[in-house]
Design an enzyme around this catalytic site. Structure first.
Site, PDB file in Angstrom:
ATOM      1  N   TYR A 144       7.630  17.055   7.634  1.00 11.40           N
ATOM      2  CA  TYR A 144       6.397  17.715   8.075  1.00 11.40           C
ATOM      3  C   TYR A 144       6.660  19.153   8.524  1.00 11.40           C
ATOM      4  O   TYR A 144       5.763  19.987   8.488  1.00 11.40           O
ATOM      5  CB  TYR A 144       5.770  16.949   9.244  1.00 11.40           C
ATOM      6  CG  TYR A 144       4.861  15.812   8.860  1.00 11.40           C
ATOM      7  CD1 TYR A 144       5.242  14.883   7.902  1.00 11.40           C
ATOM      8  CD2 TYR A 144       3.624  15.665   9.464  1.00 11.40           C
ATOM      9  CE1 TYR A 144       4.413  13.831   7.572  1.00 11.40           C
ATOM     10  CE2 TYR A 144       2.784  14.613   9.139  1.00 11.40           C
ATOM     11  CZ  TYR A 144       3.185  13.698   8.191  1.00 11.40           C
ATOM     12  OH  TYR A 144       2.355  12.661   7.871  1.00 11.40           O
ATOM     13  N   LYS A 194      16.037   5.739   4.229  1.00 14.18           N
ATOM     14  CA  LYS A 194      16.241   5.634   2.779  1.00 14.18           C
ATOM     15  C   LYS A 194      17.665   6.123   2.525  1.00 14.18           C
ATOM     16  O   LYS A 194      17.911   7.062   1.757  1.00 14.18           O
ATOM     17  CB  LYS A 194      15.173   6.462   2.049  1.00 14.18           C
ATOM     18  CG  LYS A 194      15.132   6.287   0.550  1.00 14.18           C
ATOM     19  CD  LYS A 194      14.580   4.947   0.092  1.00 14.18           C
ATOM     20  CE  LYS A 194      14.714   4.810  -1.426  1.00 14.18           C
ATOM     21  NZ  LYS A 194      14.325   3.464  -1.908  1.00 14.18           N
ATOM     22  N   ASP A 226      11.337   1.194   1.551  1.00 10.98           N
ATOM     23  CA  ASP A 226      10.559   0.435   0.565  1.00 10.98           C
ATOM     24  C   ASP A 226      10.533  -1.046   0.938  1.00 10.98           C
ATOM     25  O   ASP A 226       9.499  -1.713   0.907  1.00 10.98           O
ATOM     26  CB  ASP A 226      11.076   0.658  -0.869  1.00 10.98           C
ATOM     27  CG  ASP A 226      12.583   0.543  -0.991  1.00 10.98           C
ATOM     28  OD1 ASP A 226      13.282   0.458   0.045  1.00 10.98           O
ATOM     29  OD2 ASP A 226      13.079   0.525  -2.139  1.00 10.98           O
ATOM     30  N   ASP A 250       4.444   7.677   9.383  1.00 12.79           N
ATOM     31  CA  ASP A 250       3.031   7.911   9.054  1.00 12.79           C
ATOM     32  C   ASP A 250       2.536   6.810   8.121  1.00 12.79           C
ATOM     33  O   ASP A 250       1.485   6.204   8.343  1.00 12.79           O
ATOM     34  CB  ASP A 250       2.894   9.282   8.384  1.00 12.79           C
ATOM     35  CG  ASP A 250       1.463   9.571   7.959  1.00 12.79           C
ATOM     36  OD1 ASP A 250       0.555   9.327   8.773  1.00 12.79           O
ATOM     37  OD2 ASP A 250       1.264  10.017   6.813  1.00 12.79           O
ATOM     38  N   ASP A 254       0.048   3.068   9.000  1.00  7.09           N
ATOM     39  CA  ASP A 254      -1.231   2.673   8.399  1.00  7.09           C
ATOM     40  C   ASP A 254      -1.165   1.231   7.895  1.00  7.09           C
ATOM     41  O   ASP A 254      -2.128   0.470   8.024  1.00  7.09           O
ATOM     42  CB  ASP A 254      -1.615   3.606   7.238  1.00  7.09           C
ATOM     43  CG  ASP A 254      -2.450   4.793   7.719  1.00  7.09           C
ATOM     44  OD1 ASP A 254      -2.274   5.198   8.888  1.00  7.09           O
ATOM     45  OD2 ASP A 254      -3.258   5.315   6.932  1.00  7.09           O
TER      46      ASP A 254
HETATM   47  C1  IPM Z   1      -1.531  10.608  11.571  1.00  2.00           C
HETATM   48  C2  IPM Z   1      -2.259  11.444  10.575  1.00  2.00           C
HETATM   49  C3  IPM Z   1      -1.677  12.854  10.619  1.00  2.00           C
HETATM   50  C4  IPM Z   1      -0.219  12.756  10.245  1.00  2.00           C
HETATM   51  C5  IPM Z   1      -2.412  13.896   9.755  1.00  2.00           C
HETATM   52  C6  IPM Z   1      -3.895  13.923  10.036  1.00  2.00           C
HETATM   53  C7  IPM Z   1      -1.805  15.255   9.907  1.00  2.00           C
HETATM   54  O1  IPM Z   1      -2.193  10.883   9.317  1.00  2.00           O
HETATM   55  O2  IPM Z   1      -1.529  10.965  12.763  1.00  2.00           O
HETATM   56  O3  IPM Z   1      -0.965   9.580  11.166  1.00  2.00           O
HETATM   57  O4  IPM Z   1       0.118  12.715   9.056  1.00  2.00           O
HETATM   58  O5  IPM Z   1       0.616  12.719  11.146  1.00  2.00           O
HETATM   59 MG    MG Z   2      -1.335   8.925   9.293  1.00  5.53          MG
END
Ligand code: IPM
Ligand code: MG
Length: 368
Positions: A144, A194, A226, A250, A254
């Site tokens: 990032y 990885k 993975d 990240d 999710d």
């Molecule tokens: C998160 C989001 C952010 C990230 C984005 C919105 C920059 O996806 O906080 O997980 O990738 O960190």
């Molecule tokens: Mg995110």
């Protein structure tokens, strides 16, 4: 019981459902404020709204203010109207700059299933019941922030590039956070990398293994990313703390969110070495559902609970807020995102405001 302490909180509602949920979630903060001391709450524009008003996603004044407060409470940023702006101007950039400027390198993302929500998950109940995984994501380094980065013209072809880099001090400090937290939980850390392909993540694995020498009471395992993605949906209960870098964290967070039924339930804390933190729901600004009183405010409310725990040193208030959220779910109240496809008669569909009313009612019942 008031503590007599004065706390400063910067509220950044942001865009979409972030701006819609925040005033509702602040009612919860208000409901327990007398137990915490005096709260000074400042509110600033952030993200897309800030672009529209000031031409930048975060003003210098907002950044300076964020550095001075005990905690930042953030909604969500972004929306289609700002998607085509250059990278530097995008709402998301404000978020990254804020994390970086405050040095909030430790991002804690708990994925916890509420028993009442087992049916909301797309996974089988036996896979997700009583799940309690904590993702510890490095937040201010890795791909990032690595340089060089950009898109350039080379031999008349566009070439895009980013850099995945970590130095050992960055790895060491996040590893310590992971091990320290594991000690307060079930004592297991799984470090995700990885290392079979990327040198930087081989260094990650080496440094985590070295730090582990001071934490021999904690069990350490390593897993390729993975495989970790697969294991998270195959048998998530094998994990206690997942320790990983910025981009892998990240993505995996999710996935972990979905195990719990809805990303609308997941809070996060991003903290620095001084205990200052940025508290925000994991979900985004969801412009498509904004303004309809249907967004789930529970992730923001649970982020407030994390703020009490990690920056305001009020673990008992944090517990009460988390308990109240669980209670509201047990009573059958659901926002649309956590309503099962074939709901039983005991469940009641409610809006953003109404579910907050219920959380506050539960809090009042447990008032000390
Ligand atoms: C998160 C989001 C952010 C990230 C984005 C919105 C920059 O996806 O906080 O997980 O990738 O960190
Ligand atoms: Mg995110």
């Amino acid at each position: 019981m008031a503590t007599g302490k004065r706390w400063q909180i910067l509220v950044l509602p942001g865009d979409g459902i972030g701006a819609e949920i925040m005033p509702q979630a602040l009612r919860v903060l208000e409901a327990v404020s007398s137990e915490i001391g005096t709260l000074d709450i400042l509110t600033h524009d952030f993200g897309g709204v800030s672009i529209d008003r000031y031409g930048v996603p975060m003003t210098e004044e907002t950044l300076q203010q964020a550095m001075r407060v005990d905690a930042v409470l953030l909604g969500a940023v972004g929306g289609p109207q700002w998607d085509d702006l250059p990278m530097e101007k995008k709402p998301e950039k404000a978020l990254l700059n804020l994390r970086s400027a405050l040095d909030c390198f430790a991002n804690l993302r708990p994925a916890l299933t509420f028993t009442a929500l087992i049916d909301a998950s797309t996974l089988k109940p036996e896979i997700v019941s009583e799940l309690d995984v904590l993702i510890v994501r490095e937040l201010t380094g890795g791909i990032y922030f690595g340089t060089p980065r950009g898109v350039e013209l080379q031999n008349n072809r566009r070439r895009g590039f980013n850099t995945l880099e970590y130095d050992e001090t960055e790895i060491e400090r996040i590893a310590r956070v992971g091990f320290d937290l594991a000690r307060k939980r079930r004592g297991k850390v799984c470090s995700v990398d990885k290392a079979n392909v990327l040198e930087v993540t081989q260094l990650w694995r080496d440094v985590v293994t070295e730090v582990h020498q001071s934490y021999e009471d904690v069990e350490l395992s390593h897993m390729y990313v993975d495989n970790a993605a697969m294991q998270l949906v195959r048998w998530p209960k094998q994990f206690d703390v997942i320790l990983t870098g910025n981009m892998f964290g990240d993505i995996l967070s999710d996935t972990a969110a979905m195990l719990t039924g809805s990303i609308g339930m997941l809070p996060s804390a991003s903290i620095n070495a001084r205990g200052q933190g940025i508290y925000e729901p994991v979900h985004g600004s969801a412009p498509d559902i904004a303004g309809k009183n249907i967004a789930n405010p529970l992730a923001t409310i649970l982020s407030i609970a994390m703020m009490f725990r990690y920056s305001l040193n009020q673990p008992s208030v944090a517990n009460r807020v988390e308990f109240a959220v669980g209670d509201v779910l047990s009573q059958g109240y659901r926002t649309a995102d956590i309503m099962p496809p074939k709901p039983s008669e005991t469940l009641q569909l409610v809006g953003t405001r109404e579910i907050v009313d219920s959380v506050i009612a539960c809090l009042k019942e447990t008032e000390i």
